[in-house]
Write an enzyme that holds these catalytic residues in place. Structure first.
Site, PDB file in Angstrom:
ATOM      1  N   HIS A  64      -2.423  -0.151  -3.937  1.00  0.00           N
ATOM      2  CA  HIS A  64      -2.899   1.178  -3.561  1.00  0.00           C
ATOM      3  C   HIS A  64      -3.694   1.843  -4.682  1.00  0.00           C
ATOM      4  O   HIS A  64      -3.227   1.918  -5.829  1.00  0.00           O
ATOM      5  CB  HIS A  64      -1.710   2.084  -3.213  1.00  0.00           C
ATOM      6  N   ASP A  78       0.865  -1.172   0.000  1.00  0.00           N
ATOM      7  CA  ASP A  78       0.000   0.000   0.000  1.00  0.00           C
ATOM      8  C   ASP A  78       0.904   1.225   0.000  1.00  0.00           C
ATOM      9  O   ASP A  78       2.132   1.114  -0.060  1.00  0.00           O
ATOM     10  CB  ASP A  78      -0.932  -0.045   1.214  1.00  0.00           C
ATOM     11  N   GLU A  90      -7.950  -2.841   6.845  1.00  0.00           N
ATOM     12  CA  GLU A  90      -7.208  -3.514   5.781  1.00  0.00           C
ATOM     13  C   GLU A  90      -6.194  -4.511   6.339  1.00  0.00           C
ATOM     14  O   GLU A  90      -5.951  -5.577   5.759  1.00  0.00           O
ATOM     15  CB  GLU A  90      -6.540  -2.466   4.894  1.00  0.00           C
ATOM     16  N   GLU A 122       0.006   4.564   1.896  1.00  0.00           N
ATOM     17  CA  GLU A 122      -0.113   5.538   2.990  1.00  0.00           C
ATOM     18  C   GLU A 122       0.914   5.305   4.098  1.00  0.00           C
ATOM     19  O   GLU A 122       1.297   6.233   4.808  1.00  0.00           O
ATOM     20  CB  GLU A 122      -1.531   5.496   3.571  1.00  0.00           C
ATOM     21  N   HIS A 150      -7.790   4.993   7.314  1.00  0.00           N
ATOM     22  CA  HIS A 150      -9.094   4.755   6.713  1.00  0.00           C
ATOM     23  C   HIS A 150      -9.220   3.254   6.511  1.00  0.00           C
ATOM     24  O   HIS A 150      -8.278   2.502   6.751  1.00  0.00           O
ATOM     25  CB  HIS A 150      -9.249   5.489   5.371  1.00  0.00           C
ATOM     26  N   HIS A 192      -1.558   1.052   6.587  1.00  0.00           N
ATOM     27  CA  HIS A 192      -2.025   2.125   7.461  1.00  0.00           C
ATOM     28  C   HIS A 192      -3.089   1.589   8.410  1.00  0.00           C
ATOM     29  O   HIS A 192      -3.666   0.512   8.195  1.00  0.00           O
ATOM     30  CB  HIS A 192      -2.617   3.260   6.632  1.00  0.00           C
TER      31      HIS A 192
END
Length: 276
Positions: A60, A8, A134, A10, A115, A104
């Site tokens: 991502h 990902d 996630e 972030e 998020h 994240h």
């Protein structure tokens, strides 16, 4: 030893803002380069532990962030979308271990760019009644495929979330959240060295396979929009908990794949920027 990497953005070293991670953002191109360097550090760590093959999945946003020419030459890349398994595309039981790079914290946590999958369109998620984002959903799905998640990199909030989910996973905090768009950053060279070393440790000796999961799991999602929840009720097996909350029960990874359909339905009904 074959290693799978879900990456990902972030939670990548140095990145703190939407402009760092969204195409068109003023620092997105720099963010792509930083993303590749974190992945390459993980690949180096895997090779040092004896990996004979590494598959990297760009997980991502548009899933076209990693430039193939910037990736370590020992790794193969899964790029683009749609993907039936989204952030875990390409993962099968043939892999010996999985790594989560640049992850994240879930929605509601005070972590950098926190998020759950869809900006603030998803307010909360639970897997078998346990709060999940996630990180936890990737871990549980990988386990259902017989593959242990052995290392995760991200900010300190993401690392804490993984430790709460599975304390045996090696975690590497590359930054320390001060707020959702602010962090204290580890120096780049130090962070990449820590990533490589942690991955090598996590893979030495070869990790054990996870215990077989329960036959079925229940995924519950609370949406910001009642319209999304109402529309999802048209999918067989999806039931309502309340006007904005739906759930479904089934085996992983099939349930993870169905959740990807839920997100595509939600995206067709909403037009929310991911970090507003």
């Amino acid at each position: 030893m074959r290693i799978y990497v879900s990456v990902d953005m972030e939670g990548v070293t140095g990145l703190v803002d939407a402009d760092d991670v969204q195409p068109g953002g003023r620092d997105y191109e720099r963010g792509r380069a930083m993303m590749a360097e974190d992945v390459n550090a993980a690949v180096r760590g895997a090779l040092a532990a004896g990996a004979t093959g590494v598959l990297v999945n760009d997980a991502h946003g548009p899933m076209r962030n990693l430039l193939p020419e910037a990736l370590h030459p020992a790794a193969r890349l899964v790029r683009g979308r749609p993907k039936r398994l989204g952030m875990l595309e390409g993962l099968t039981g043939e892999y010996d271990a999985a790594l989560c790079v640049g992850y994240h914290a879930r929605a509601g946590a005070l972590g950098v760019l926190s998020h759950s999958f869809m900006g603030h369109e998803i307010e909360d998620m639970w897997l078998d009644g346990r709060p999940v984002g996630e990180i936890g959903l990737a871990h549980a799905t990988a386990a259902a495929l017989g593959v242990p998640v052995v290392a995760l990199t991200g900010d300190d909030a993401a690392c804490a979330e993984m430790t709460e989910w599975d304390p045996s996973v090696e975690t590497v905090p590359v930054k320390y959240a001060h707020d959702r768009f602010a962090a204290e950053l580890r120096p780049e060279a130090e962070a990449r060295e820590a990533i490589a070393e942690a991955v090598t440790r996590a893979l030495t000796p070869s990790p054990a396979r996870p215990a077989p999961p329960a036959a079925e799991a229940t995924l519950t999602v609370r949406w910001q929009s009642a319209s999304v929840a109402a529309t999802l009720l048209g999918i067989p097996g999806v039931t309502a908990e309340d006007a904005r909350t739906v759930r479904a029960t089934g085996p992983l990874p099939a349930l993870y794949r169905q959740f990807g359909v839920w997100m595509r339905v939600a995206a067709s009904l909403t037009n929310q920027p991911p970090y507003c």
